[in-house]
Design a protein around this motif. Structure first.
Motif, PDB file in Angstrom:
ATOM      1  N   GLY A 257       0.831  -1.188   0.000  1.00 36.62           N
ATOM      2  CA  GLY A 257       0.000   0.000   0.000  1.00 36.62           C
ATOM      3  C   GLY A 257       0.867   1.240   0.000  1.00 36.62           C
ATOM      4  N   SER A 258       0.774   2.064   1.031  1.00 33.76           N
ATOM      5  CA  SER A 258       1.558   3.291   1.106  1.00 33.76           C
ATOM      6  C   SER A 258       2.757   3.155   2.044  1.00 33.76           C
ATOM      7  N   LEU A 259       3.064   1.940   2.491  1.00 28.24           N
ATOM      8  CA  LEU A 259       4.181   1.715   3.408  1.00 28.24           C
ATOM      9  C   LEU A 259       5.342   1.073   2.661  1.00 28.24           C
ATOM     10  N   LEU A 260       6.460   1.784   2.589  1.00 32.17           N
ATOM     11  CA  LEU A 260       7.693   1.267   2.009  1.00 32.17           C
ATOM     12  C   LEU A 260       8.606   0.838   3.149  1.00 32.17           C
ATOM     13  N   THR A 261       9.002  -0.435   3.145  1.00 34.08           N
ATOM     14  CA  THR A 261       9.878  -0.968   4.184  1.00 34.08           C
ATOM     15  C   THR A 261      11.244  -1.264   3.582  1.00 34.08           C
ATOM     16  N   ILE A 262      12.258  -0.570   4.063  1.00 34.16           N
ATOM     17  CA  ILE A 262      13.631  -0.808   3.619  1.00 34.16           C
ATOM     18  C   ILE A 262      14.263  -1.768   4.616  1.00 34.16           C
TER      19      ILE A 262
END
Length: 266
Positions: A170-175
């Motif tokens: 969705g709108s969560l980018l996890t690095i």
């Protein structure tokens, strides 16, 4: 008589299938898919796009692999290798779910030309994390893997090289793991980036040694150009909130040598 008619129908169907498969193979393995992607990308980005080669796989997942992609004239983005794959069933309903993206050995020169404004057909259909949309109502719901390998980014004479793994839900980018290397330092990054309603970054940065003066100069080189007196800043630039926990075994700043540096940057 009926048996002969049935046999003739079966033969005609087989011939038609062979013809369709042959046309699909020509389109997917030849220049057809490359030319189509070049045309669509050029229209979408309003920049000339050239692709050296393109190949498509249908099994086990629908995917496309590109080589020698150049965007702009002169080229501001050069992708030596790019690959995208996703599930076919979700794609048929205009959704990208559990996709994988690979970018390798690429060059990006800032500033990039502005992207064209989104049209009404590209606007999100509602709020929430699962409504991140792209062109023509294609919803990007999740990207299980975003792999970056040797991505060089330059701005105002400064250069960083990025490699790492991340994912998008969705709108969560996890690095999950990323390395940002400069001429003076190499920093390991882990972060969670919320893209909506505003960009919020919560990050952990660690390094064996840091040159803080170099990092300050680097931040200035990659910051947006300051507005001149009498001009207004662009209202389209989103606000960014950053919280970063920084740790380093040693650091240099203004001629001072520091040991066991820890800091929180907001």
């Amino acid at each position: 008589m009926l048996r002969r008619i049935a046999l003739a129908v079966v033969l005609l169907v087989l011939v038609a299938l062979v013809a369709v498969v042959g046309m699909a193979y020509w389109f997917l393995s030849g220049d057809g898919i490359r030319e189509a992607l070049e045309q669509q990308a050029s229209v979408r980005l309003q920049q000339p796009v050239t692709i050296g080669s393109a190949s498509v796989q249908l099994y086990p997942r629908l995917g496309v692999a590109l080589r020698d992609v150049r965007i702009g004239n002169p080229a501001r983005v050069t992708l030596a290798r790019a690959a995208v794959s996703t599930g076919l069933r979700a794609l048929l309903s205009r959704r990208i779910v559990d996709a994988e993206v690979l970018l390798a050995d690429s060059e990006v020169s800032l500033p990039l030309p502005p992207l064209p404004a989104a049209t009404a057909t590209e606007a999100p259909t509602g709020g929430g994390a699962n409504n991140t949309t792209a062109a023509q109502g294609l919803a990007v719901e999740s990207v299980s893997r975003i792999s970056l390998s040797n991505i060089a980014v330059t701005s105002r004479g400064r250069r960083i090289t990025v490699s790492g793994e991340s994912s998008l839900a969705g709108s969560l980018l996890t690095i999950t793991a990323m390395t940002v290397a400069t001429e003076q330092s190499s920093v390991a990054v882990r972060a969670r980036v919320l893209l909506e309603p505003s960009v919020t970054i919560d990050a952990d940065l660690s390094a064996k040694a840091l040159d803080l003066d170099d990092l300050v100069a680097l931040a200035a080189a990659f910051s947006p150009a300051p507005t001149t007196p009498g001009t207004r800043a662009s209202t389209s630039t989103p606000a960014v909130r950053l919280t970063a926990r920084v740790s380093a075994g040693s650091a240099k700043a203004a001629g001072l040598d520091l040991e066991a540096l820890t800091s929180v940057v907001r």
